[in-house]
Scaffold this active site. Structure first.
Site, PDB file in Angstrom:
ATOM      1  N   ASP A  60      -0.917  -3.290 -24.689  1.00  0.00           N
ATOM      2  CA  ASP A  60      -0.728  -1.886 -25.068  1.00  0.00           C
ATOM      3  C   ASP A  60       0.353  -1.732 -26.136  1.00  0.00           C
ATOM      4  O   ASP A  60       1.071  -2.690 -26.455  1.00  0.00           O
ATOM      5  CB  ASP A  60      -0.375  -1.042 -23.832  1.00  0.00           C
ATOM      6  CG  ASP A  60       0.625  -1.725 -22.896  1.00  0.00           C
ATOM      7  OD1 ASP A  60       1.305  -2.669 -23.337  1.00  0.00           O
ATOM      8  OD2 ASP A  60       0.727  -1.314 -21.733  1.00  0.00           O
ATOM      9  N   HIS A 131       0.246   1.437 -12.199  1.00  0.00           N
ATOM     10  CA  HIS A 131      -0.501   1.271 -13.452  1.00  0.00           C
ATOM     11  C   HIS A 131      -0.542  -0.190 -13.893  1.00  0.00           C
ATOM     12  O   HIS A 131       0.386  -0.957 -13.634  1.00  0.00           O
ATOM     13  CB  HIS A 131       0.033   2.180 -14.575  1.00  0.00           C
ATOM     14  CG  HIS A 131       1.399   1.845 -15.072  1.00  0.00           C
ATOM     15  ND1 HIS A 131       2.372   2.806 -15.270  1.00  0.00           N
ATOM     16  CD2 HIS A 131       1.972   0.670 -15.434  1.00  0.00           C
ATOM     17  CE1 HIS A 131       3.457   2.221 -15.737  1.00  0.00           C
ATOM     18  NE2 HIS A 131       3.246   0.921 -15.840  1.00  0.00           N
TER      19      HIS A 131
END
Ligand code: PGA
Length: 203
Positions: A60, A131
């Protein structure tokens, strides 16, 4: 696998990755940022693991931070791993957080992973809210690389790296749950009491 402390977790995972890399002619590895993998990266540098045959994909990147920004994941990876190993710069893939067309960036990122035969080994951390990458709770199991809005818990967790909470980006480009699950092998590392609940839900 439960190990006694952070040093042992870092050593175990680094040895595993080292063996995988040294026993492959060509390997595609998914990599995380955050505080958890730092010990693994330190060990891989110490082992002098050759990354000549390794292609990496990071999980990410914050939207709006240039690779030169000290809190960008591009900067983090360079600082903690890439500038210390023999990887070919062309083999490093990290989402571009300042791409003009973020949707296009996401599609191209996902396609590149596929084109290279998929991820062989994905190393992941996990957030205190569970997450994986920036796939916050509620993310679809079919999700692929896309733009996500961060939860207030994640923004608050990550604010420790910024001068104040307002500086923390609110969105990020992240690989999806499917992108991670499609990997041939996955390692999720967790360390510390604040991860206990997330790990409990995971297993
Ligand atoms: P941490 O972050 O390694 O800094 O705890 C993990 C994550 O948010 O995925």
């Amino acid at each position: 696998i439960i190990l006694k402390d952070y040093e042992l977790i870092s050593e175990w995972v680094a040895k595993y990755i080292h063996l995988k890399i040294t026993n492959s002619d060509h390997i595609v590895i998914g990599l995380p940022t955050g505080s958890t993998p730092i010990g693994v990266y330190k060990n891989l540098i110490k082992f002098k693991t050759s990354f000549k045959n390794v292609i990496t994909f990071n999980m990410d990147e914050y939207i709006g931070l240039s690779p030169k920004h000290e809190q960008s994941y591009n900067y983090f990876m360079d600082n903690n791993l890439f500038s210390h190993i023999d990887i070919d710069r062309d083999n490093i893939n990290i989402p571009n957080g300042i791409a003009i067309d973020t949707e296009k960036e996401c599609i191209e990122y996902e396609n590149k992973i596929k084109k290279l035969g998929g991820i062989d080994l994905f190393l992941c951390g996990i957030g205190s809210d569970g997450h994986i990458a920036f796939n916050e709770p509620g993310s679809s199991f079919n999700s692929v690389t896309r733009v996500k809005t961060l939860t207030s818990e994640t923004i608050s967790d990550n604010s420790r790296f910024f001068n104040n909470i307002d500086e923390v980006p609110k969105t990020a480009i992240t690989v999806g749950i499917k992108t991670v699950m499609d990997a041939k092998e996955i390692i999720i590392m967790a360390n510390g009491i604040n991860k206990a609940n997330a790990v409990k839900q995971l297993i």
